[in-house]
Scaffold this active site. Structure first.
Site, PDB file in Angstrom:
ATOM      1  CG  ASP A 271     -68.289  71.828  30.504  1.00 26.53           C
ATOM      2  OD1 ASP A 271     -68.279  70.634  30.833  1.00 26.53           O
ATOM      3  OD2 ASP A 271     -69.336  72.482  30.307  1.00 26.53           O
ATOM      4  CG  LEU A 272     -59.814  71.748  31.052  1.00 25.01           C
ATOM      5  CD1 LEU A 272     -59.355  72.501  32.286  1.00 25.01           C
ATOM      6  CD2 LEU A 272     -58.990  70.488  30.841  1.00 25.01           C
ATOM      7  CG  ASP A 273     -58.717  75.236  29.483  1.00 25.83           C
ATOM      8  OD1 ASP A 273     -58.688  75.991  30.466  1.00 25.83           O
ATOM      9  OD2 ASP A 273     -57.815  74.416  29.229  1.00 25.83           O
ATOM     10  CD  GLN A 274     -65.603  72.547  26.659  1.00 25.43           C
ATOM     11  OE1 GLN A 274     -66.762  72.649  26.265  1.00 25.43           O
ATOM     12  NE2 GLN A 274     -65.036  71.371  26.895  1.00 25.43           N
TER      13      GLN A 274
ATOM     14  N   GLY B 199     -56.587  72.517  27.735  1.00 24.93           N
ATOM     15  CA  GLY B 199     -55.852  71.568  28.554  1.00 24.93           C
ATOM     16  C   GLY B 199     -54.383  71.909  28.679  1.00 24.93           C
TER      17      GLY B 199
END
Length: 325
Positions: free
Chosen positions: A225-228, A200
């Site tokens: 999926d954020l930054d995953q 994030g």
């Protein structure tokens, strides 16, 4: 994904008859499905097929038109990507206001070291338009006065320039499933932390506040999926005790550019596969890449003492160590 197979991507609203009609169309035209994957996120349906067209009975453009007609019938977007050589691949670079990653990519491309063409730079602000102009690369600002991007415009530009790979060069916006699903495993982001730590916003600030002694950066494939997404390359640096957030950024930015370029290069060289969420490199012993920490670290780390327990036995659901003497 490999450029040796044809990829068909379908994005839109789910419909019970869609898959059946597409597979029937493929069968009727002598096209064999080699892999199929589908997902739904935030109400958006995505299906990706890898297909073998070696026995296809119609030309490529006719096949593309047939799929587009079927997509129109179901009100979904259908994209077809036929195999091509690395030299033919085109890159779109998405930016906000930070210049370091964009400049590094443009320099590598200008020097003929990228093996693909940067066709367009797209920003949610116009701050980096002059930099793109220095390299005679078209620039399009898709952001409003607050920097909120118009993703319909973005998709139109990506289609117009027939983009193969999207590089997020510190693009400080979250891409919606509408974009990610259309370019799955073809969007590479660089994030200023050693993911999965500190995802994030404000990653350098998070690292400082948590008091880490080692920080870093990560280039990874983008997922919904954020930054995953699957990690490709990482770089690390030591954090001085009195370092400010600005000083961490100063240390990290050159590594951001380095990690992003290396990840982009591996993708363009068709060296990356994703297995169970982890990227694997086709030639893991390549001397021109550094996926993680430098090799010198292996020699600097102590090799003893080690735990003397080499075997384990499982009893009553617990692991019990067994000594080697």
């Amino acid at each position: 994904m490999t450029r040796e197979s044809t990829e068909i991507t379908v994005v839109g609203d789910d419909d019970s008859g869609l898959i059946a009609d597409i597979t029937a169309l493929l069968f009727d035209h002598g096209v064999n499905i080699t892999d199929l994957d589908q997902a739904v996120r935030d109400g958006t349906f995505r299906m990706t097929m890898n297909v073998d067209i070696s026995e296809m009975i119609v030309g490529r453009e006719t096949f593309r038109e047939k799929l587009h007609e079927l997509g129109d019938e179901f009100d979904v977007d259908v994209q077809v990507r036929f195999p091509s050589n690395c030299e033919n691949q085109s890159i779109a670079v998405l930016v906000t206001k930070e210049s370091h990653c964009l400049e590094a990519l443009l320099e590598r491309w200008h020097d003929g070291e990228l093996g693909a063409d940067i066709e367009v730079v797209i920003g949610n602000h116009d701050a980096l338009e002059p930099l793109a102009a220095e390299y005679d690369v078209p620039f399009h600002d898709i952001g409003d006065e607050n920097g909120a991007p118009n993703e319909e415009e973005l998709l139109d530009y990506l289609a117009e320039y027939d983009v193969d790979l999207i590089a997020l060069a510190r693009y400080i916006r979250i891409l919606s499933p509408e974009v990610v699903f259309r370019y799955e495993q073809r969007i590479i982001n660089v994030h200023p932390s050693l993911l999965p730590s500190f995802p994030g916003a404000a990653a350098y600030r998070q690292a400082k506040e948590e008091g880490v002694r080692v920080a870093g950066v990560t280039a990874h494939y983008v997922t919904t999926d954020l930054d995953q997404g699957p990690i490709i390359t990482q770089r690390a640096f030591n954090v001085p005790a009195d370092a400010t957030e600005a000083e961490l950024k100063t240390r990290g930015q050159p590594l951001e550019a380095e990690a992003l370029i290396e990840a982009v290069q591996l993708h363009l060289d068709d060296q990356l596969t994703v297995q169970q969420g982890r990227t694997e490199v086709e030639e893991p012993d390549r001397v021109d890449v550094q996926l993680g920490a430098p090799e010198e670290l292996d020699h600097a780390n102590p090799d003893a003492p080690r735990d003397r327990h080499e075997e384990s036995a499982v009893s009553d659901g617990e692991t019990t160590a067994v000594a080697d003497d």
